[in-house]
Write a protein that holds these residues in place. Structure first.
Motif, PDB file in Angstrom:
ATOM      1  N   VAL A 193     -22.295 -19.251 -18.010  1.00  0.00           N
ATOM      2  CA  VAL A 193     -23.260 -20.472 -18.588  1.00  0.00           C
ATOM      3  C   VAL A 193     -24.670 -19.932 -17.945  1.00  0.00           C
ATOM      4  CG1 VAL A 193     -24.240 -22.554 -18.868  1.00  0.00           C
ATOM      5  CG2 VAL A 193     -21.526 -21.994 -19.483  1.00  0.00           C
ATOM      6  N   PRO A 194     -25.731 -19.396 -18.363  1.00  0.00           N
ATOM      7  CA  PRO A 194     -26.821 -19.208 -17.796  1.00  0.00           C
ATOM      8  C   PRO A 194     -27.287 -20.297 -17.135  1.00  0.00           C
ATOM      9  CG  PRO A 194     -26.950 -18.388 -20.077  1.00  0.00           C
ATOM     10  CD  PRO A 194     -25.705 -19.033 -19.928  1.00  0.00           C
ATOM     11  N   PRO A 195     -27.905 -19.887 -16.013  1.00  0.00           N
ATOM     12  CA  PRO A 195     -28.457 -21.180 -15.024  1.00  0.00           C
ATOM     13  C   PRO A 195     -29.821 -21.713 -15.831  1.00  0.00           C
ATOM     14  CG  PRO A 195     -29.137 -19.071 -14.267  1.00  0.00           C
ATOM     15  CD  PRO A 195     -28.305 -18.764 -14.937  1.00  0.00           C
ATOM     16  N   GLU A 196     -29.860 -23.096 -15.710  1.00  0.00           N
ATOM     17  CA  GLU A 196     -30.732 -23.833 -16.454  1.00  0.00           C
ATOM     18  C   GLU A 196     -31.755 -24.804 -15.946  1.00  0.00           C
ATOM     19  OE1 GLU A 196     -28.560 -26.131 -19.379  1.00  0.00           O
ATOM     20  OE2 GLU A 196     -27.566 -24.373 -20.301  1.00  0.00           O
ATOM     21  N   GLY A 197     -31.846 -24.495 -14.416  1.00  0.00           N
ATOM     22  CA  GLY A 197     -32.512 -25.247 -13.556  1.00  0.00           C
ATOM     23  C   GLY A 197     -34.247 -24.755 -13.820  1.00  0.00           C
ATOM     24  N   PRO A 198     -34.896 -25.774 -14.016  1.00  0.00           N
ATOM     25  CA  PRO A 198     -36.507 -25.665 -14.478  1.00  0.00           C
ATOM     26  C   PRO A 198     -37.288 -24.846 -13.102  1.00  0.00           C
ATOM     27  CG  PRO A 198     -36.137 -27.933 -13.545  1.00  0.00           C
ATOM     28  CD  PRO A 198     -34.641 -27.325 -13.612  1.00  0.00           C
ATOM     29  N   ALA A 199     -38.250 -24.055 -13.679  1.00  0.00           N
ATOM     30  CA  ALA A 199     -39.173 -23.513 -12.788  1.00  0.00           C
ATOM     31  C   ALA A 199     -39.533 -24.553 -11.734  1.00  0.00           C
ATOM     32  CB  ALA A 199     -40.021 -22.797 -13.688  1.00  0.00           C
ATOM     33  N   THR A 200     -39.754 -24.495 -10.643  1.00  0.00           N
ATOM     34  CA  THR A 200     -40.132 -25.252  -9.450  1.00  0.00           C
ATOM     35  C   THR A 200     -41.033 -24.785  -8.649  1.00  0.00           C
ATOM     36  OG1 THR A 200     -38.035 -26.540  -9.678  1.00  0.00           O
ATOM     37  CG2 THR A 200     -39.553 -26.950  -7.622  1.00  0.00           C
ATOM     38  N   ALA A 213     -30.693 -23.304  -4.801  1.00  0.00           N
ATOM     39  CA  ALA A 213     -29.285 -23.316  -4.851  1.00  0.00           C
ATOM     40  C   ALA A 213     -28.702 -24.146  -6.005  1.00  0.00           C
ATOM     41  CB  ALA A 213     -28.751 -23.950  -3.304  1.00  0.00           C
ATOM     42  N   GLU A 214     -29.528 -25.178  -6.517  1.00  0.00           N
ATOM     43  CA  GLU A 214     -29.087 -25.864  -7.890  1.00  0.00           C
ATOM     44  C   GLU A 214     -29.373 -25.115  -9.068  1.00  0.00           C
ATOM     45  OE1 GLU A 214     -31.357 -29.577  -6.947  1.00  0.00           O
ATOM     46  OE2 GLU A 214     -30.103 -30.259  -5.410  1.00  0.00           O
ATOM     47  N   GLY A 215     -30.059 -24.109  -9.123  1.00  0.00           N
ATOM     48  CA  GLY A 215     -30.382 -23.176 -10.358  1.00  0.00           C
ATOM     49  C   GLY A 215     -31.879 -23.245 -10.521  1.00  0.00           C
ATOM     50  N   HIS A 216     -32.768 -23.754  -9.571  1.00  0.00           N
ATOM     51  CA  HIS A 216     -34.146 -23.565 -10.105  1.00  0.00           C
ATOM     52  C   HIS A 216     -34.886 -22.541  -9.708  1.00  0.00           C
ATOM     53  CE1 HIS A 216     -34.721 -28.294 -10.169  1.00  0.00           C
ATOM     54  NE2 HIS A 216     -33.418 -28.348  -9.965  1.00  0.00           N
ATOM     55  N   VAL A 217     -35.620 -21.882 -10.534  1.00  0.00           N
ATOM     56  CA  VAL A 217     -36.619 -20.837 -10.102  1.00  0.00           C
ATOM     57  C   VAL A 217     -37.572 -21.216  -9.395  1.00  0.00           C
ATOM     58  CG1 VAL A 217     -38.047 -18.881 -10.983  1.00  0.00           C
ATOM     59  CG2 VAL A 217     -36.040 -19.147 -12.110  1.00  0.00           C
ATOM     60  N   THR A 218     -37.367 -21.052  -8.001  1.00  0.00           N
ATOM     61  CA  THR A 218     -38.383 -21.935  -7.022  1.00  0.00           C
ATOM     62  C   THR A 218     -39.247 -20.846  -6.120  1.00  0.00           C
ATOM     63  OG1 THR A 218     -36.633 -23.274  -6.792  1.00  0.00           O
ATOM     64  CG2 THR A 218     -38.257 -23.361  -4.930  1.00  0.00           C
ATOM     65  N   ARG A 256     -42.442 -16.368 -14.021  1.00  0.00           N
ATOM     66  CA  ARG A 256     -41.439 -17.256 -13.287  1.00  0.00           C
ATOM     67  C   ARG A 256     -40.656 -18.133 -14.031  1.00  0.00           C
ATOM     68  NH1 ARG A 256     -43.538 -16.585  -7.878  1.00  0.00           N
ATOM     69  NH2 ARG A 256     -43.471 -14.192  -7.949  1.00  0.00           N
ATOM     70  N   ASP A 257     -41.254 -18.552 -15.408  1.00  0.00           N
ATOM     71  CA  ASP A 257     -40.603 -19.293 -16.281  1.00  0.00           C
ATOM     72  C   ASP A 257     -40.435 -18.390 -17.700  1.00  0.00           C
ATOM     73  OD1 ASP A 257     -39.728 -21.123 -18.201  1.00  0.00           O
ATOM     74  OD2 ASP A 257     -41.272 -22.535 -17.752  1.00  0.00           O
TER      75      ASP A 257
END
Length: 427
Positions: free
Chosen positions: A314-321, A342-347, A406-407
């Motif tokens: 399942v592709p990571p879905e965390g938002p860009a942060t 670590a929670e899947g955000h692009v940070t 990044r997004d």
């Protein structure tokens, strides 16, 4: 609509730390279905235990990048094969942007832009390639994706660290030519595609940060250790593509260019005067060997690929942060950013100093993009050396600039089409 399945091929030799960072950055890409094939030697295989079961490994102990890439192509199950170097860091929106043009069935290849190590300037953008092995910059009107059609002797240059090709055509053409062991391998492919009138997309939104790490042929400060394969590959290239041109003149021009580069390094104290002659002797020896190197007819790569094995179930879905900090806050904010990653955000962490120093970029091993520089300093090459900003204004400006890369939702998909205009070689 992007292709249903994409294979990313990475060739790695003796740089496990860099490869680990490359894979960590690649895992942030939100493309819905992509697999990763790493072609490496015994040392590289031993260093990839943490990625076991997620990537496909193939072995190549010979120092031949074309052969290694062909091994990766044969192991690829995607409709499109993308290529990265092990010292490259793809932006999170890279793969979605690079593969978007393949929604047009007439597009057979694509190439993106490449940034230099540690800064936000460009190594390579849009270029044309010629039958003598030279290249020339192409000036695009804007940052939209453009589709160009090559012609015999004039191709669309793509970089081996940021390019993609339809697997079916690539395999039918025999992949990369193993006669190029290190240099001009992708340029040869560009000219072969151009001879077929193939259409190649140049995708400014597909960005890779390239490290120029130490290797047997280059020191970390980019001083060459060996010019043999550069001379050999150019001699092979001229035999393949420039039978109607004056190959000796082109070789002399390249030797002179290499000498100027070596003298520059000598003036800065990076090499001794005697090293210049020794390296040029290596270039000459390579030319002599390349003139006699066997040139085989390329056979199709018809090894049936294994089943497709996506990197993510399942592709990571965390938002860009985005986070920002003053220098004295950077350590604490980096720990906070790592928790988001670590929670899947692009940070991204933006560290602003109270001065006008130039901005730099690095990728933390915990998956955080760290941009650091002066609050009033330039981030891009064309920025003024000083611009007065409030802290919050500069943060908002950098966030807006990075949004598209990044997004993945911000990836550029607008395209137009034209032919490549005739141009003369730059030499």
């Amino acid at each position: 609509m992007t292709p249903a399945r994409v294979s990313v091929v990475i060739v790695s030799r003796g740089r496990p730390a860099a490869l680990g960072l490359c894979l960590t950055a690649l895992a942030q890409n939100r493309h819905p279905a992509f697999e990763v094939i790493v072609v490496t030697d015994a040392e590289g295989e031993a260093a990839l235990a943490a990625w076991a079961g997620r990537i496909r490994l193939r072995r190549c102990d010979e120092a031949n990048i074309s052969l290694a890439r062909n091994i990766g192509i044969e192991a690829a199950a995607g409709e499109v094969v993308a290529f990265l170097d092990d010292d490259a860091l793809p932006e999170p929106g890279w793969l979605a942007a690079l593969t978007a043009p393949f929604a047009d069935e007439d597009v057979v290849a694509a190439g993106g832009y490449v940034r230099g190590p540690g800064h936000l300037g460009w190594q390579w953008r849009a270029r044309a390639a010629f039958a003598d092995g030279s290249t020339r910059d192409l000036i695009l009107d804007n940052d939209e994706t453009v589709v160009l059609r090559g012609r015999l002797g004039r191709g669309i240059k793509t970089e081996g660290t940021n390019m993609a090709v339809r697997r079916g055509l690539l395999a039918a053409m025999g992949g990369f030519d193993p006669a190029y062991r290190f240099y001009l391998d992708e340029t040869d492919l560009n000219l072969r595609l151009a001879a077929q009138g193939a259409r190649t997309a140049i995708v400014p939104g597909a960005i890779v940060n390239h490290g120029y790490l130490e290797s047997p042929r280059r020191r970390r400060d980019r001083v060459p250790r060996d010019l043999f394969e550069i001379g050999a590959s150019l001699a092979v290239f001229l035999r393949r593509h420039a039978v109607r041109l004056d190959g000796n003149a082109r070789l002399s021009a390249e030797r002179a260019a290499q000498r100027r580069r070596l003298l520059h390094h000598m003036q800065w104290g990076r090499i001794a005067p005697g090293d210049v002659a020794g390296l040029l002797e290596g270039f000459d020896a390579g030319v002599s060997e390349g003139r006699l190197r066997p040139l085989a007819r390329l056979a199709p790569l018809d090894e049936p690929p294994p089943p497709f094995a996506a990197l993510h179930d399942v592709p990571p879905e965390g938002p860009a942060t985005w986070l920002s900090a003053r220098p004295w806050e950077a350590r604490a904010r980096l720990a906070e950013a790592a928790a988001f990653a670590a929670e899947g955000h692009v940070t991204t962490l933006l560290v602003l100093w109270p001065d006008a120093r130039r901005h730099t970029l690095r990728f933390d091993r915990r998956g955080v993009w760290v941009q650091s520089g002066g609050q009033f300093g330039p981030s891009l090459p064309d920025d003024p050396p000083f611009h007065r900003w409030r802290f919050d204004e500069r943060v908002a400006h950098e966030m807006a600039r990075q949004q598209a890369i990044r997004d993945p939702e911000g990836a550029n998909s607008v395209r137009y089409e034209t032919d490549l205009e005739p141009m003369k070689p730059s030499w």
